[in-house]
Design a protein around this motif. Structure first.
Motif, PDB file in Angstrom:
ATOM      1  N   ASN A   1       0.837  -1.196   0.000  1.00  0.00           N
ATOM      2  CA  ASN A   1       0.000   0.000   0.000  1.00  0.00           C
ATOM      3  C   ASN A   1       0.876   1.252   0.000  1.00  0.00           C
ATOM      4  O   ASN A   1       1.625   1.492   0.949  1.00  0.00           O
ATOM      5  CB  ASN A   1      -0.916  -0.025   1.223  1.00  0.00           C
ATOM      6  CG  ASN A   1      -1.932   1.090   1.209  1.00  0.00           C
ATOM      7  OD1 ASN A   1      -1.614   2.213   1.563  1.00  0.00           O
ATOM      8  ND2 ASN A   1      -3.147   0.773   0.797  1.00  0.00           N
ATOM      9  N   ASP A   2       0.762   2.063  -1.044  1.00  0.00           N
ATOM     10  CA  ASP A   2       1.652   3.215  -1.150  1.00  0.00           C
ATOM     11  C   ASP A   2       1.346   4.292  -0.116  1.00  0.00           C
ATOM     12  O   ASP A   2       2.257   5.022   0.313  1.00  0.00           O
ATOM     13  CB  ASP A   2       1.622   3.805  -2.566  1.00  0.00           C
ATOM     14  CG  ASP A   2       0.253   4.315  -2.982  1.00  0.00           C
ATOM     15  OD1 ASP A   2      -0.758   3.705  -2.587  1.00  0.00           O
ATOM     16  OD2 ASP A   2       0.199   5.309  -3.721  1.00  0.00           O
ATOM     17  N   SER A   3       0.106   4.386   0.353  1.00  0.00           N
ATOM     18  CA  SER A   3      -0.221   5.369   1.394  1.00  0.00           C
ATOM     19  C   SER A   3       0.498   5.023   2.692  1.00  0.00           C
ATOM     20  O   SER A   3       1.077   5.895   3.364  1.00  0.00           O
ATOM     21  CB  SER A   3      -1.732   5.426   1.631  1.00  0.00           C
ATOM     22  OG  SER A   3      -2.408   5.912   0.500  1.00  0.00           O
ATOM     23  N   MET A   4       0.470   3.753   3.074  1.00  0.00           N
ATOM     24  CA  MET A   4       1.166   3.319   4.280  1.00  0.00           C
ATOM     25  C   MET A   4       2.671   3.502   4.124  1.00  0.00           C
ATOM     26  O   MET A   4       3.372   3.926   5.050  1.00  0.00           O
ATOM     27  CB  MET A   4       0.846   1.857   4.578  1.00  0.00           C
ATOM     28  CG  MET A   4      -0.607   1.586   4.920  1.00  0.00           C
ATOM     29  SD  MET A   4      -1.079   2.241   6.545  1.00  0.00           S
ATOM     30  CE  MET A   4      -0.269   1.054   7.612  1.00  0.00           C
ATOM     31  N   LEU A   5       3.181   3.194   2.949  1.00  0.00           N
ATOM     32  CA  LEU A   5       4.618   3.309   2.699  1.00  0.00           C
ATOM     33  C   LEU A   5       5.076   4.766   2.826  1.00  0.00           C
ATOM     34  O   LEU A   5       6.139   5.046   3.390  1.00  0.00           O
ATOM     35  CB  LEU A   5       4.933   2.761   1.312  1.00  0.00           C
ATOM     36  CG  LEU A   5       6.349   2.276   1.034  1.00  0.00           C
ATOM     37  CD1 LEU A   5       6.764   1.172   1.991  1.00  0.00           C
ATOM     38  CD2 LEU A   5       6.450   1.786  -0.409  1.00  0.00           C
ATOM     39  N   ARG A   6       4.272   5.699   2.325  1.00  0.00           N
ATOM     40  CA  ARG A   6       4.625   7.119   2.434  1.00  0.00           C
ATOM     41  C   ARG A   6       4.640   7.564   3.893  1.00  0.00           C
ATOM     42  O   ARG A   6       5.536   8.313   4.310  1.00  0.00           O
ATOM     43  CB  ARG A   6       3.643   7.973   1.637  1.00  0.00           C
ATOM     44  CG  ARG A   6       3.861   7.936   0.134  1.00  0.00           C
ATOM     45  CD  ARG A   6       3.181   9.097  -0.545  1.00  0.00           C
ATOM     46  NE  ARG A   6       1.735   9.080  -0.318  1.00  0.00           N
ATOM     47  CZ  ARG A   6       0.869   8.458  -1.103  1.00  0.00           C
ATOM     48  NH1 ARG A   6       1.302   7.796  -2.162  1.00  0.00           N
ATOM     49  NH2 ARG A   6      -0.423   8.498  -0.840  1.00  0.00           N
ATOM     50  N   VAL A   7       3.664   7.116   4.668  1.00  0.00           N
ATOM     51  CA  VAL A   7       3.636   7.468   6.086  1.00  0.00           C
ATOM     52  C   VAL A   7       4.878   6.919   6.791  1.00  0.00           C
ATOM     53  O   VAL A   7       5.528   7.611   7.585  1.00  0.00           O
ATOM     54  CB  VAL A   7       2.352   6.942   6.757  1.00  0.00           C
ATOM     55  CG1 VAL A   7       2.413   7.125   8.275  1.00  0.00           C
ATOM     56  CG2 VAL A   7       1.124   7.671   6.209  1.00  0.00           C
ATOM     57  N   GLY A   8       5.226   5.671   6.505  1.00  0.00           N
ATOM     58  CA  GLY A   8       6.407   5.065   7.117  1.00  0.00           C
ATOM     59  C   GLY A   8       7.691   5.779   6.721  1.00  0.00           C
ATOM     60  O   GLY A   8       8.554   6.045   7.573  1.00  0.00           O
ATOM     61  N   ARG A   9       7.830   6.109   5.443  1.00  0.00           N
ATOM     62  CA  ARG A   9       9.035   6.812   4.977  1.00  0.00           C
ATOM     63  C   ARG A   9       9.158   8.181   5.651  1.00  0.00           C
ATOM     64  O   ARG A   9      10.243   8.551   6.128  1.00  0.00           O
ATOM     65  CB  ARG A   9       8.982   6.984   3.461  1.00  0.00           C
ATOM     66  CG  ARG A   9      10.218   7.652   2.877  1.00  0.00           C
ATOM     67  CD  ARG A   9      10.109   7.801   1.373  1.00  0.00           C
ATOM     68  NE  ARG A   9       8.977   8.629   1.008  1.00  0.00           N
ATOM     69  CZ  ARG A   9       7.981   8.241   0.229  1.00  0.00           C
ATOM     70  NH1 ARG A   9       7.963   7.009  -0.267  1.00  0.00           N
ATOM     71  NH2 ARG A   9       7.002   9.065  -0.064  1.00  0.00           N
ATOM     72  N   ASP A  10       8.070   8.924   5.706  1.00  0.00           N
ATOM     73  CA  ASP A  10       8.112  10.250   6.324  1.00  0.00           C
ATOM     74  C   ASP A  10       8.447  10.148   7.812  1.00  0.00           C
ATOM     75  O   ASP A  10       9.206  10.966   8.346  1.00  0.00           O
ATOM     76  CB  ASP A  10       6.776  10.968   6.138  1.00  0.00           C
ATOM     77  CG  ASP A  10       6.518  11.354   4.682  1.00  0.00           C
ATOM     78  OD1 ASP A  10       7.476  11.311   3.870  1.00  0.00           O
ATOM     79  OD2 ASP A  10       5.367  11.683   4.347  1.00  0.00           O
TER      80      ASP A  10
END
Length: 251
Positions: A97-106
């Motif tokens: 899930n790219d939304s979860m991945l963006r949250v994790g990266r940030d």
């Protein structure tokens, strides 16, 4: 089993076509990504942090090793592994899930964790890594959302190095009947209302509660890991079996 059954799977308590489930699960996690960490703390009363700490303690990971945090979401495990493996090691935070991945990266970047963590959008059933790549694979609270769990386990085995281990942290079956009844009451009556009140999303948390009940119990998952080719598979119940940590090795 007839063809209709072969082509269907569960989405919570609903029966859906297999090709629909991934998109439906994606919709849930796109919806909850922004409040995921907050809801984890609220719904587990912070105990999820202890479950994850136990997982790290059981990982045996060392400086210089390569770790795959699969379905890693907002990066709780990846952040800690990055500090353990150090600058000579590598952590891959992977999520479908790219939304979860963006949250994790940030979140990890805000914590100052850069340099030894990479981010990959990946399907657990078809991992885009070479054979024998990782010393350790973890998947925390993600396996129950995978459509073909057997395929995912085989894929994890393939990319794990000989001597490496897989850790599966997942909700499971409470050991005591009274705890099981109390947990059902909490999951189906309180958790969705908390989701509605805090995250403005009752339906997603209703699905998450249902997905826990549809996940294989401790012994079934142990058998699935063994069937996939993992050896010395064992599990440890946490919080009375509400959660279990399964561990298996590749030899």
């Amino acid at each position: 089993m007839n063809k209709a059954q072969d082509d269907s799977t569960h989405f919570g308590f609903k029966t859906v076509a297999k090709e629909q489930k991934a998109n439906m699960v994606a919709g849930v996690f796109h919806s909850v990504a922004g409040k995921y960490d907050l809801m984890n703390d609220v719904m587990s009363f912070g105990i999820h942090r202890l479950w994850k700490r136990y997982t790290i303690d059981c990982s045996g990971v060392r400086p210089g090793q390569k770790v795959l945090d699969l379905a890693g979401g907002t990066g709780d495990l990846a952040a800690k592994f990055a500090r353990i493996v150090g600058p000579t090691g590598e952590v891959v935070l992977a999520d479908i899930n790219d939304s979860m991945l963006r949250v994790g990266r940030d979140k990890l970047r805000d914590m100052g964790i850069v340099g030894n963590v990479s981010y990959v959008q990946a399907d657990a059933e078809k991992l885009p890594f070479e054979d024998n790549t990782f010393d350790l694979i973890t998947i925390a609270f993600g396996l129950r959302n995978v459509t073909d769990k057997d395929a995912a386990l085989r894929s994890m085995l393939r990319v794990l190095k000989p001597g490496g281990r897989l850790l599966v942290l997942e909700f499971s079956k409470p050991e005591a009947e009274m705890l099981s009844k109390a947990y059902d009451l909490y999951s189906f009556h309180i958790m969705p209302r908390m989701g509605e009140f805090i995250a403005k999303d009752k339906d997603s948390y209703q699905y998450l509660a249902e997905s826990i009940r549809m996940h294989p119990d401790q012994e079934t998952l142990k058998g699935m890991m063994t069937e996939a080719g993992f050896e010395n598979v064992e599990y440890h119940n946490l919080t009375g079996g509400i959660v279990a940590l399964h561990r298996g090795f590749k030899f």
